[in-house]
Design a protein around this motif. Structure first.
Motif, PDB file in Angstrom:
ATOM      1  N   ALA A 195     -20.372  14.239  61.383  1.00 41.87           N
ATOM      2  CA  ALA A 195     -21.062  15.527  61.271  1.00 41.87           C
ATOM      3  C   ALA A 195     -20.124  16.633  60.793  1.00 41.87           C
ATOM      4  O   ALA A 195     -20.539  17.517  60.036  1.00 41.87           O
ATOM      5  CB  ALA A 195     -21.686  15.903  62.611  1.00 41.87           C
ATOM      6  N   ASN A 196     -18.858  16.586  61.199  1.00 34.95           N
ATOM      7  CA  ASN A 196     -17.945  17.657  60.785  1.00 34.95           C
ATOM      8  C   ASN A 196     -17.717  17.655  59.273  1.00 34.95           C
ATOM      9  O   ASN A 196     -17.452  18.704  58.685  1.00 34.95           O
ATOM     10  CB  ASN A 196     -16.623  17.588  61.549  1.00 34.95           C
ATOM     11  N   GLU A 197     -17.835  16.494  58.619  1.00 35.32           N
ATOM     12  CA  GLU A 197     -17.719  16.449  57.154  1.00 35.32           C
ATOM     13  C   GLU A 197     -18.892  17.181  56.503  1.00 35.32           C
ATOM     14  O   GLU A 197     -18.724  17.916  55.537  1.00 35.32           O
ATOM     15  CB  GLU A 197     -17.671  15.004  56.656  1.00 35.32           C
ATOM     16  N   TRP A 198     -20.085  16.961  57.039  1.00 35.62           N
ATOM     17  CA  TRP A 198     -21.265  17.653  56.507  1.00 35.62           C
ATOM     18  C   TRP A 198     -21.181  19.145  56.800  1.00 35.62           C
ATOM     19  O   TRP A 198     -21.554  19.968  55.963  1.00 35.62           O
ATOM     20  CB  TRP A 198     -22.549  17.056  57.087  1.00 35.62           C
ATOM     21  N   ASN A 199     -20.681  19.495  57.972  1.00 34.68           N
ATOM     22  CA  ASN A 199     -20.528  20.915  58.310  1.00 34.68           C
ATOM     23  C   ASN A 199     -19.605  21.615  57.321  1.00 34.68           C
ATOM     24  O   ASN A 199     -19.910  22.716  56.848  1.00 34.68           O
ATOM     25  CB  ASN A 199     -19.997  21.087  59.733  1.00 34.68           C
ATOM     26  N   LYS A 200     -18.465  20.987  56.998  1.00 35.04           N
ATOM     27  CA  LYS A 200     -17.533  21.580  56.028  1.00 35.04           C
ATOM     28  C   LYS A 200     -18.210  21.769  54.675  1.00 35.04           C
ATOM     29  O   LYS A 200     -18.036  22.794  54.018  1.00 35.04           O
ATOM     30  CB  LYS A 200     -16.295  20.693  55.864  1.00 35.04           C
ATOM     31  N   GLU A 218     -20.731  24.696  54.983  1.00 37.72           N
ATOM     32  CA  GLU A 218     -20.041  25.975  55.177  1.00 37.72           C
ATOM     33  C   GLU A 218     -19.465  26.474  53.856  1.00 37.72           C
ATOM     34  O   GLU A 218     -19.580  27.656  53.523  1.00 37.72           O
ATOM     35  CB  GLU A 218     -18.935  25.829  56.220  1.00 37.72           C
TER      36      GLU A 218
END
Length: 80
Positions: free
Chosen positions: A52-57, A60
């Motif tokens: 999920a943090n890859e998609w968040n980056k 953003e």
């Protein structure tokens, strides 16, 4: 609302998958598929496996670019 003279498909506002696509591509590199359906399934799995943090980056960064376009009143980012 003021209409800005700006191309509807500006590269400044294009999808920002440059962070995620290489990772997906690397997961699929070297694989051979027996059918288009098998390739699609492998792609779906590679997408779902991204944290999920890859998609968040990714999103953003995209939202930041949209805000810059708004702040520049539609001028291209490369001109700045």
């Amino acid at each position: 609302m003021e209409l800005l003279d700006h191309l509807p498909y500006s590269p400044d506002l294009s999808r920002n998958d440059s962070l995620t696509f290489p990772k997906i591509k690397n997961r699929l590199r070297g694989q051979r598929f027996q059918s288009p359906e098998e390739a699609v399934e492998a792609f779906k799995n590679a997408v779902l496996d991204l944290p999920a943090n890859e998609w968040n980056k990714c999103f953003e960064n995209w939202f930041e670019r949209m805000q810059m376009c708004i702040n520049l009143r539609g001028e291209y980012l490369e001109k700045q």
